[in-house]
Design a protein around this motif. Structure first.
Motif, short mmCIF file in Angstrom:
data_model
loop_
_atom_site.label_atom_id
_atom_site.label_comp_id
_atom_site.label_asym_id
_atom_site.label_seq_id
_atom_site.Cartn_x
_atom_site.Cartn_y
_atom_site.Cartn_z
N UNK A 54 0.84 -1.21 0.00
CA UNK A 54 0.00 0.00 0.00
C UNK A 54 0.87 1.25 0.00
N UNK A 55 1.88 1.28 0.84
CA UNK A 55 2.76 2.45 0.90
C UNK A 55 3.50 2.65 -0.42
N UNK A 56 3.92 1.57 -1.04
CA UNK A 56 4.64 1.69 -2.31
C UNK A 56 3.72 2.23 -3.40
N UNK A 57 2.49 1.73 -3.45
CA UNK A 57 1.54 2.25 -4.43
C UNK A 57 1.35 3.76 -4.28
N UNK A 58 1.16 4.22 -3.06
CA UNK A 58 0.95 5.65 -2.82
C UNK A 58 2.22 6.44 -3.14
N UNK A 59 3.39 5.89 -2.77
CA UNK A 59 4.64 6.61 -3.00
C UNK A 59 4.93 6.77 -4.49
N UNK A 60 4.78 5.70 -5.25
CA UNK A 60 5.06 5.79 -6.69
C UNK A 60 4.06 6.71 -7.38
N UNK A 61 2.81 6.62 -6.97
CA UNK A 61 1.80 7.51 -7.57
C UNK A 61 2.12 8.96 -7.24
N UNK A 62 2.51 9.25 -6.01
CA UNK A 62 2.81 10.63 -5.63
C UNK A 62 4.07 11.13 -6.33
N UNK A 117 0.99 0.40 -10.93
CA UNK A 117 0.48 -0.92 -11.25
C UNK A 117 1.57 -1.79 -11.90
N UNK A 118 2.34 -1.21 -12.82
CA UNK A 118 3.41 -1.98 -13.46
C UNK A 118 4.47 -2.41 -12.45
N UNK A 119 4.80 -1.51 -11.50
CA UNK A 119 5.78 -1.86 -10.46
C UNK A 119 5.25 -2.98 -9.57
N UNK A 120 3.97 -2.97 -9.25
CA UNK A 120 3.41 -4.02 -8.40
C UNK A 120 3.37 -5.37 -9.12
N UNK A 121 3.10 -5.34 -10.42
CA UNK A 121 3.11 -6.60 -11.19
C UNK A 121 4.52 -7.19 -11.20
N UNK A 122 5.53 -6.34 -11.40
CA UNK A 122 6.92 -6.82 -11.38
C UNK A 122 7.28 -7.35 -9.99
N UNK A 123 6.79 -6.69 -8.95
CA UNK A 123 7.08 -7.12 -7.59
C UNK A 123 6.44 -8.49 -7.30
N UNK A 124 5.18 -8.66 -7.71
CA UNK A 124 4.52 -9.95 -7.53
C UNK A 124 5.23 -11.05 -8.32
N UNK A 125 5.70 -10.70 -9.50
CA UNK A 125 6.48 -11.63 -10.32
C UNK A 125 7.71 -12.14 -9.56
N UNK A 126 8.42 -11.22 -8.89
CA UNK A 126 9.64 -11.61 -8.16
C UNK A 126 9.32 -12.48 -6.95
N UNK A 143 0.39 -0.57 -21.39
CA UNK A 143 -0.81 0.00 -20.79
C UNK A 143 -1.08 1.42 -21.28
N UNK A 144 -0.04 2.17 -21.66
CA UNK A 144 -0.21 3.55 -22.09
C UNK A 144 -0.35 3.68 -23.60
N UNK A 145 -0.39 2.57 -24.32
CA UNK A 145 -0.38 2.63 -25.78
C UNK A 145 -1.62 3.30 -26.36
N UNK A 146 -2.74 3.28 -25.66
CA UNK A 146 -3.99 3.83 -26.20
C UNK A 146 -4.25 5.28 -25.80
N UNK A 147 -3.37 5.88 -25.05
CA UNK A 147 -3.56 7.29 -24.68
C UNK A 147 -3.38 8.17 -25.91
N UNK A 148 -4.19 9.26 -26.00
CA UNK A 148 -4.20 10.09 -27.21
C UNK A 148 -2.83 10.71 -27.49
N UNK A 151 -0.71 6.42 -12.14
CA UNK A 151 -1.09 5.19 -11.47
C UNK A 151 -0.68 3.96 -12.26
N UNK A 152 -0.49 4.11 -13.57
CA UNK A 152 -0.07 2.97 -14.37
C UNK A 152 1.36 2.55 -14.02
N UNK A 153 2.19 3.48 -13.62
CA UNK A 153 3.53 3.13 -13.18
C UNK A 153 3.46 2.33 -11.87
#
Length: 414
Positions: free
Chosen positions: A157-165, A174-183, A309-314, A170-172
């Motif tokens: 939770x703290x990492x999610x808030x820290x990276x977002x801040x 999410x990507x960091x958490x996926x990599x963390x779960x992978x490890x 994840x960011x490929x569809x942004x205008x 927020x996509x960064x």
């Protein structure tokens, strides 16, 4: 400059480039295969929890300083394992300071405990007064497991808030958490396949690799943010800028990982081979696997997933179109020359629209029709001025009436 240094410089400047982002599906497939093997090992073989989590019997053998050696611990481990006592086939024998040796086995009955004590006294030539037997309950292991899970949840939770801040994306996070779960999944799966005991040292190692993996990912993301700060001026697409960031941080990631993995690998070798059953090997295995997986995920998983994840942004789509248009023009500059029309838009050298206000005259009221800037290729065409023979001076005829040529019909007439 060495070859490795030149390679790092070429990767940083973009002279050489490894296409990490473009091959994202290959990295996804490799990661899915590794994670699948880890999960299969975890489901089929399961984790080998230590006595701290399952409960058991611990025998403390008080000895003189000269007898508390690793050789005596290894001999005692082999003797207890060969005693044929159910629950003591895989004992944990470690030294405790310089005054005792600890023997930990599964929970035993009175007869089995007496047999193990007899084997210990025979092997080390000690008396019953030098033995002390304790029962270890599983409640303490449950507390350690619950605290570890709580610490993991708070950390995420703290990492999610820290990276977002920090990155404001927020996509960064999410990507960091996926990599963390992978490890984490890979580390736990390797633990299950290796058969190493899960001890409190294992929990410490797993929590430690979370910070290491996240640190490497944040460094790469910071470079990605720097390269994608102004896509219009960088003349790259988001994927190209992110891939450049990976190449720029690749040598740094490899160097950091090697510096960390070499001593951890040495500790793993000493703990697993030289010392046998030891808490060092439990800690070192978690650190070694987690650090290696963290370096892999920060390069091959986190950033390609972020670009995906960011490929569809205008804004990202427009930057991609501009980059493809520049690539087509670079391949053949004269393949797409449009025919002239009065309402043709004015484009700059990058193919972007130029506002008419940029060519307006500030001294003239009202809108002024834009004029197309001359390109360097158009210079020198048409009439060519003769070369100057000498510097042009001031004409002496200035200020006098100049003759004018009249039509033939008006000549010599007054």
């Amino acid at each position: 400059m060495g070859r490795y240094s030149r390679l790092g410089n070429n990767l940083y400047t973009g002279q050489r480039s490894i296409d990490f982002v473009g091959r994202k599906w290959l990295w996804y497939a490799v990661s899915a295969l590794i994670v699948g093997i880890a999960v299969a090992g975890l489901l089929v073989k399961g984790l080998n929890y230590g006595i701290e989590f399952t409960g058991g019997t611990q025998v403390r053998v008080s000895l003189e300083n000269s007898q508390v050696t690793q050789k005596n611990a290894d001999d005692l481990r082999e003797a207890v394992a060969a005693a044929g006592v159910e629950g003591a086939t895989n004992p944990s024998v470690t030294t405790s300071g310089d005054s005792a040796i600890l023997v930990q086995v599964e929970e035993l009955g009175a007869a089995e405990a007496a047999t193990v004590s007899e084997v210990i006294m025979t092997t080390l030539a000690v008396t019953p007064d030098q033995l002390s037997q304790d029962k270890i309950g599983a409640s303490w292991g449950d507390q350690v497991r619950n605290r570890a899970i709580l610490g993991l949840v708070v950390f995420v939770v703290l990492v999610l808030l820290l990276i977002w801040a920090y990155f404001r994306q927020w996509k960064m996070s999410l990507a960091a958490m996926v990599a963390l779960a992978h490890d984490v999944v890979i580390t736990v799966g390797v633990y299950a396949l290796s058969g190493f005991e899960v001890t409190p040292a294992t929990v410490t190692g797993v929590l430690t690799i979370l910070g290491f993996s996240l640190y490497d990912t944040v460094v790469v993301f910071d470079k990605v943010r720097e390269n994608t700060k102004n896509l219009r001026q960088s003349r790259r697409s988001y994927a190209q800028a992110a891939n450049l960031a990976l190449n720029q941080t690749l040598v740094r990631s490899i160097n950091t990982s090697l510096v960390a993995l070499i001593p951890v690998g040495a500790i793993l070798y000493v703990g697993a081979v030289q010392l046998g059953a030891s808490s060092l090997k439990d800690l070192a295995l978690a650190l070694f696997v987690g650090m290696a997986a963290g370096t892999y995920s920060s390069v091959f998983i986190a950033t390609p997933l972020l670009v995906h994840m960011k490929a569809n942004e205008s804004e990202i789509v427009l930057a991609e179109r501009r980059a493809k248009a520049r690539a087509r023009r670079a391949a053949d500059k004269y393949a797409a020359v449009p025919s002239f029309t009065e309402d043709m838009p004015i484009l700059d050298e990058d193919g972007d629209d130029v506002p008419a206000a940029d060519f307006a005259d500030d001294d003239v009221e009202g809108p002024v029709a834009p004029t197309r800037p001359s390109s360097p290729e158009a210079l020198g065409r048409g009439r060519v001025a003769p070369t100057q023979a000498r510097p042009v001076g001031e004409s002496p005829a200035a200020g006098r009436p100049q003759p004018s040529r009249q039509p033939r019909s008006k000549r010599n007439k007054k």
